[in-house]
Enzyme design. Sequence first.
Site, PDB file in Angstrom:
ATOM      1  N   SER A 124       0.848  -1.191   0.000  1.00  0.00           N
ATOM      2  CA  SER A 124       0.000   0.000   0.000  1.00  0.00           C
ATOM      3  C   SER A 124       0.881   1.238   0.000  1.00  0.00           C
ATOM      4  O   SER A 124       2.016   1.224   0.492  1.00  0.00           O
ATOM      5  CB  SER A 124      -0.896   0.021   1.244  1.00  0.00           C
ATOM      6  OG  SER A 124      -1.558   1.263   1.382  1.00  0.00           O
ATOM      7  N   TYR A 147      -1.695  -0.301  10.246  1.00  0.00           N
ATOM      8  CA  TYR A 147      -1.854  -0.729   8.852  1.00  0.00           C
ATOM      9  C   TYR A 147      -0.600  -0.413   8.041  1.00  0.00           C
ATOM     10  O   TYR A 147      -0.125  -1.255   7.268  1.00  0.00           O
ATOM     11  CB  TYR A 147      -3.075  -0.032   8.259  1.00  0.00           C
ATOM     12  CG  TYR A 147      -3.370  -0.376   6.818  1.00  0.00           C
ATOM     13  CD1 TYR A 147      -3.917  -1.609   6.484  1.00  0.00           C
ATOM     14  CD2 TYR A 147      -3.114   0.535   5.801  1.00  0.00           C
ATOM     15  CE1 TYR A 147      -4.199  -1.931   5.163  1.00  0.00           C
ATOM     16  CE2 TYR A 147      -3.398   0.224   4.480  1.00  0.00           C
ATOM     17  CZ  TYR A 147      -3.944  -1.008   4.170  1.00  0.00           C
ATOM     18  OH  TYR A 147      -4.219  -1.321   2.861  1.00  0.00           O
TER      19      TYR A 147
END
Length: 254
Positions: free
Chosen positions: A145, A159
Amino acid sequence: MRIDLTGRRALVTGGGSGIGAAIARTLGGCGADVAVHYASSADGAEAVVKELVADGRRAVSVPADLTDARQGTQVVERAVQELGGLDVVVNNAGHLVGRAEVADMTDEHWAEVMDVNVTSTFAITRAAIPHLRRSESGSVVLMASLAAENGGGKGSVAYAAAKAAVIGFGRGLAKELAPDGVTVNAVAPGFIGQTAFHDTFTPVDARPGMVAGIPLGREGTPGDVAGVVAFLASPLSSYVTGHVVDINGGQLFR
């Protein structure tokens, strides 16, 4: 030159919706047979499988909670059984889970984010390695990501750390599997619209500002990610390994 995956057998985790569903459809559209894993999107996974079968592909949906490593092994075994082997593994399953700043974060939240993003990737990949080694050109594609590189938005430290771990895992694994001719790469999407992720965690009124910071001037789509994954799953990328492909419209250059 068309990406041709005819005869390739692929497993896509988290393939019942969003980016995962687009990846499964794209791989099938290029000729691959596909096992579609899902955790909760049963209807979506079945819809993808029906489309692939209608197009002449072998396809199967496989439910599992990939935070349990044993279930990850079972998913791989089922995919191999149904498809007759495994050439491509796309570790798409992952989740932000929720926003929490470190000072207020619980041990449970940290563990859940790590499990759904990192443990799932480890479990599936470990189980798949013997089958990928038997493939003529095995390929692993990991889902990182933009957050792994810029720290993510407010409350997404866990995350961002998990996706950075995925990148480190992939680079180390690329070295381990290179002698076997198995490539390992990751994709790092930025703002990809049309997904439950942003429907849940990105307020509608914040989206115009996000798009304004993207040089290409638009949200990404699940298909933008799927096209890159198809390339990394194909013989066209046979000399690419240990790499992270940024898919963010120019939002961040490395």
